[in-house]
Design a protein around this motif. Structure first.
Motif, PDB file in Angstrom:
ATOM      1  N   PRO A  55     -33.980 -52.301 -26.099  1.00  0.00           N
ATOM      2  CA  PRO A  55     -33.710 -50.867 -25.907  1.00  0.00           C
ATOM      3  C   PRO A  55     -33.465 -50.494 -24.440  1.00  0.00           C
ATOM      4  CG  PRO A  55     -35.582 -51.183 -27.363  1.00  0.00           C
ATOM      5  CD  PRO A  55     -35.277 -52.513 -26.773  1.00  0.00           C
ATOM      6  N   VAL A  56     -34.206 -51.127 -23.528  1.00  0.00           N
ATOM      7  CA  VAL A  56     -34.027 -50.836 -22.102  1.00  0.00           C
ATOM      8  C   VAL A  56     -32.609 -51.174 -21.666  1.00  0.00           C
ATOM      9  CG1 VAL A  56     -34.711 -51.535 -19.775  1.00  0.00           C
ATOM     10  CG2 VAL A  56     -36.457 -51.124 -21.499  1.00  0.00           C
ATOM     11  N   CYS A  57     -32.111 -52.330 -22.097  1.00  0.00           N
ATOM     12  CA  CYS A  57     -30.759 -52.765 -21.709  1.00  0.00           C
ATOM     13  C   CYS A  57     -29.693 -51.838 -22.288  1.00  0.00           C
ATOM     14  CB  CYS A  57     -30.519 -54.198 -22.174  1.00  0.00           C
ATOM     15  SG  CYS A  57     -31.572 -55.420 -21.357  1.00  0.00           S
ATOM     16  N   GLU A  58     -29.832 -51.481 -23.552  1.00  0.00           N
ATOM     17  CA  GLU A  58     -28.825 -50.630 -24.191  1.00  0.00           C
ATOM     18  C   GLU A  58     -28.848 -49.209 -23.639  1.00  0.00           C
ATOM     19  OE1 GLU A  58     -28.427 -50.630 -28.368  1.00  0.00           O
ATOM     20  OE2 GLU A  58     -28.197 -52.797 -28.526  1.00  0.00           O
ATOM     21  N   LEU A  59     -30.043 -48.669 -23.431  1.00  0.00           N
ATOM     22  CA  LEU A  59     -30.144 -47.293 -22.934  1.00  0.00           C
ATOM     23  C   LEU A  59     -29.802 -47.181 -21.456  1.00  0.00           C
ATOM     24  CD1 LEU A  59     -33.210 -46.328 -25.028  1.00  0.00           C
ATOM     25  CD2 LEU A  59     -31.214 -44.864 -24.810  1.00  0.00           C
ATOM     26  N   ALA A  60     -29.894 -48.298 -20.715  1.00  0.00           N
ATOM     27  CA  ALA A  60     -29.517 -48.283 -19.301  1.00  0.00           C
ATOM     28  C   ALA A  60     -28.041 -47.922 -19.146  1.00  0.00           C
ATOM     29  CB  ALA A  60     -29.806 -49.638 -18.664  1.00  0.00           C
ATOM     30  N   VAL A  61     -27.209 -48.413 -20.065  1.00  0.00           N
ATOM     31  CA  VAL A  61     -25.776 -48.093 -20.036  1.00  0.00           C
ATOM     32  C   VAL A  61     -25.576 -46.586 -20.201  1.00  0.00           C
ATOM     33  CG1 VAL A  61     -23.553 -48.464 -21.185  1.00  0.00           C
ATOM     34  CG2 VAL A  61     -25.179 -50.360 -20.961  1.00  0.00           C
ATOM     35  N   SER A  62     -26.278 -46.009 -21.182  1.00  0.00           N
ATOM     36  CA  SER A  62     -26.192 -44.568 -21.425  1.00  0.00           C
ATOM     37  C   SER A  62     -26.686 -43.772 -20.225  1.00  0.00           C
ATOM     38  CB  SER A  62     -27.014 -44.211 -22.677  1.00  0.00           C
ATOM     39  OG  SER A  62     -26.988 -42.836 -22.919  1.00  0.00           O
ATOM     40  N   ALA A  63     -27.774 -44.220 -19.603  1.00  0.00           N
ATOM     41  CA  ALA A  63     -28.337 -43.510 -18.444  1.00  0.00           C
ATOM     42  C   ALA A  63     -27.359 -43.505 -17.272  1.00  0.00           C
ATOM     43  CB  ALA A  63     -29.650 -44.158 -18.033  1.00  0.00           C
ATOM     44  N   VAL A  64     -26.664 -44.623 -17.048  1.00  0.00           N
ATOM     45  CA  VAL A  64     -25.678 -44.703 -15.966  1.00  0.00           C
ATOM     46  C   VAL A  64     -24.520 -43.747 -16.222  1.00  0.00           C
ATOM     47  CG1 VAL A  64     -23.961 -46.216 -14.871  1.00  0.00           C
ATOM     48  CG2 VAL A  64     -26.270 -47.063 -15.300  1.00  0.00           C
ATOM     49  N   LEU A  65     -24.068 -43.684 -17.478  1.00  0.00           N
ATOM     50  CA  LEU A  65     -22.977 -42.771 -17.824  1.00  0.00           C
ATOM     51  C   LEU A  65     -23.388 -41.314 -17.612  1.00  0.00           C
ATOM     52  CD1 LEU A  65     -21.657 -44.517 -21.077  1.00  0.00           C
ATOM     53  CD2 LEU A  65     -20.495 -44.396 -18.871  1.00  0.00           C
ATOM     54  N   TYR A  66     -24.616 -40.979 -18.005  1.00  0.00           N
ATOM     55  CA  TYR A  66     -25.120 -39.619 -17.817  1.00  0.00           C
ATOM     56  C   TYR A  66     -25.256 -39.279 -16.330  1.00  0.00           C
ATOM     57  CZ  TYR A  66     -26.303 -38.077 -22.558  1.00  0.00           C
ATOM     58  OH  TYR A  66     -26.250 -37.638 -23.851  1.00  0.00           O
ATOM     59  N   ALA A  67     -25.723 -40.240 -15.534  1.00  0.00           N
ATOM     60  CA  ALA A  67     -25.977 -39.996 -14.116  1.00  0.00           C
ATOM     61  C   ALA A  67     -24.700 -39.631 -13.361  1.00  0.00           C
ATOM     62  CB  ALA A  67     -26.626 -41.221 -13.490  1.00  0.00           C
ATOM     63  N   ASN A  68     -23.556 -40.110 -13.851  1.00  0.00           N
ATOM     64  CA  ASN A  68     -22.278 -39.837 -13.197  1.00  0.00           C
ATOM     65  C   ASN A  68     -21.645 -38.527 -13.646  1.00  0.00           C
ATOM     66  OD1 ASN A  68     -22.290 -42.217 -11.680  1.00  0.00           O
ATOM     67  ND2 ASN A  68     -21.496 -43.404 -13.396  1.00  0.00           N
ATOM     68  N   MET A  69     -22.313 -37.803 -14.539  1.00  0.00           N
ATOM     69  CA  MET A  69     -21.785 -36.534 -15.033  1.00  0.00           C
ATOM     70  C   MET A  69     -22.556 -35.370 -14.405  1.00  0.00           C
ATOM     71  SD  MET A  69     -21.308 -37.497 -19.055  1.00  0.00           S
ATOM     72  CE  MET A  69     -20.348 -36.019 -19.411  1.00  0.00           C
ATOM     73  N   LYS A  70     -21.859 -34.255 -14.226  1.00  0.00           N
ATOM     74  CA  LYS A  70     -22.465 -33.076 -13.629  1.00  0.00           C
ATOM     75  C   LYS A  70     -22.799 -32.039 -14.706  1.00  0.00           C
ATOM     76  CE  LYS A  70     -22.096 -34.469  -9.356  1.00  0.00           C
ATOM     77  NZ  LYS A  70     -23.301 -34.768  -8.566  1.00  0.00           N
ATOM     78  N   PRO A  71     -24.001 -31.448 -14.632  1.00  0.00           N
ATOM     79  CA  PRO A  71     -24.347 -30.411 -15.617  1.00  0.00           C
ATOM     80  C   PRO A  71     -23.731 -29.056 -15.260  1.00  0.00           C
ATOM     81  CG  PRO A  71     -26.176 -30.790 -14.132  1.00  0.00           C
ATOM     82  CD  PRO A  71     -25.120 -31.781 -13.746  1.00  0.00           C
TER      83      PRO A  71
END
Length: 315
Positions: free
Chosen positions: A150-166
């Motif tokens: 889960p850590v490996c798979e969710l790390a990808v999602s976290a990186v994608l989110y981090a590059n987006m602006k709210p």
């Protein structure tokens, strides 16, 4: 947003009348957090101390309870701080991190339940092969997969989110969960597809695997020549796992589907459902395993009896 420091703050708008009930919230959550630590740690320590509990089934139970402790520790300290603050806020990056840890551990719990189902399947359906299949290296490998995948798979999602602006800076919750998806300026198709992939991989597949293993256990239990013995073993060891699975699946369904779809529930209903998830479930596991697992219950009763004797002598 603090332009000087380039830090984006989000407001957690999930509390109901925080200014009015802040001390009530703090007292309830502090009490429950202490109970979560005590109850889960007690069962884990019993499994650690007693060699009779050094079997794969109990090792997986200990891992599940440790997972609950980590999950609660990721959420409660911030909740306790927020309940005494004038306004519950969190930086965007810290919110992403809390959400990442939250769903990593939530996914690990499903995988741990799947590993426990496999252990019961081998124990009941292939008893002669059990010692050769469920060896120490196998158990350690399963635990590593349950926590690291889960850590490996969710790390990808976290990186994608981090590059987006709210664009929105208010979350309809009391901690960072799927609701962070709703603050993005543009809904990313890549994130949506990857989210579905993770949901299927981390929740649906383990759930179907658990259903398959328990259906096989039931079939073999009721068709076995020594049906009464096998049936009793299946009931004593599988029923607690099924209760935990049903309870956890209900809360996960709420969190993933209802929160993600941002359905129009009132603030009070959202607050009550969220509290159920973080207050009730982490206490449900140790209570179920402490009461329903015969060997754990036996050692727990001895411990309670010893504590009672000590207190009576001290008094």
């Amino acid at each position: 947003m603090d332009d000087r420091l380039n830090v984006t703050y989000l407001t957690l708008d999930g509390f109901v009348e925080l200014h009015k009930f802040r001390y009530v919230y703090f007292l309830i959550m502090f009490t429950v957090y202490v109970l979560i630590i005590v109850c889960n740690s007690t069962i884990v320590c019993l499994i650690w101390i007693h060699k009779s509990l050094h079997e794969p089934m109990y090792v997986f139970i200990a891992a599940l309870l440790i997972n609950s402790l980590l999950y609660s520790t990721n959420i409660y300290p911030k909740l306790l701080t927020d309940s005494l603050s004038a306004e519950a806020t969190v930086t965007y990056k810290l919110c992403l991190f809390q959400s990442f840890v939250c769903y990593s551990l939530a996914s690990s719990e499903f995988l741990l339940l799947a590993a426990m189902a496999y252990d019961r399947y081998v124990s009941i359906c292939k008893p002669l092969e059990y010692p050769s299949i469920m060896r120490r290296p196998t158990v350690l490998l399963l635990l590593a997969v349950c926590w690291l995948l889960p850590v490996c798979e969710l790390a990808v999602s976290a990186v994608l989110y981090a590059n987006m602006k709210p664009c929105s800076f208010t979350l309809k919750g009391i901690f960072c969960n799927n609701s962070i998806y709703t603050v993005q300026c543009v809904r990313s198709l890549t994130l949506a597809v990857y989210g579905i992939f993770m949901l299927v991989n981390m929740s649906l597949f383990p759930f179907l695997f658990i259903l398959f293993t328990y259906s096989r256990i039931l079939l073999i239990s009721y068709n076995s020549s020594s049906s009464r013995t096998v049936r009793t073993k299946a009931t004593h060891t599988c029923l607690p796992h099924l209760l935990v699975l049903i309870n956890y699946s209900c809360f996960l369904t709420y969190d993933i589907i209802i929160v993600r779809l941002d359905l129009d529930f009132t603030k009070v209903i959202r607050f009550i459902m969220t509290l159920q998830m973080i207050l009730y479930h982490p206490l449900f596991n140790p209570i179920i395993y402490g009461l329903k697992m015969k060997e754990i219950s036996k050692h727990l009763k001895r411990l309670m009896s010893g504590v009672k004797d000590f207190l009576s002598m001290a008094g």
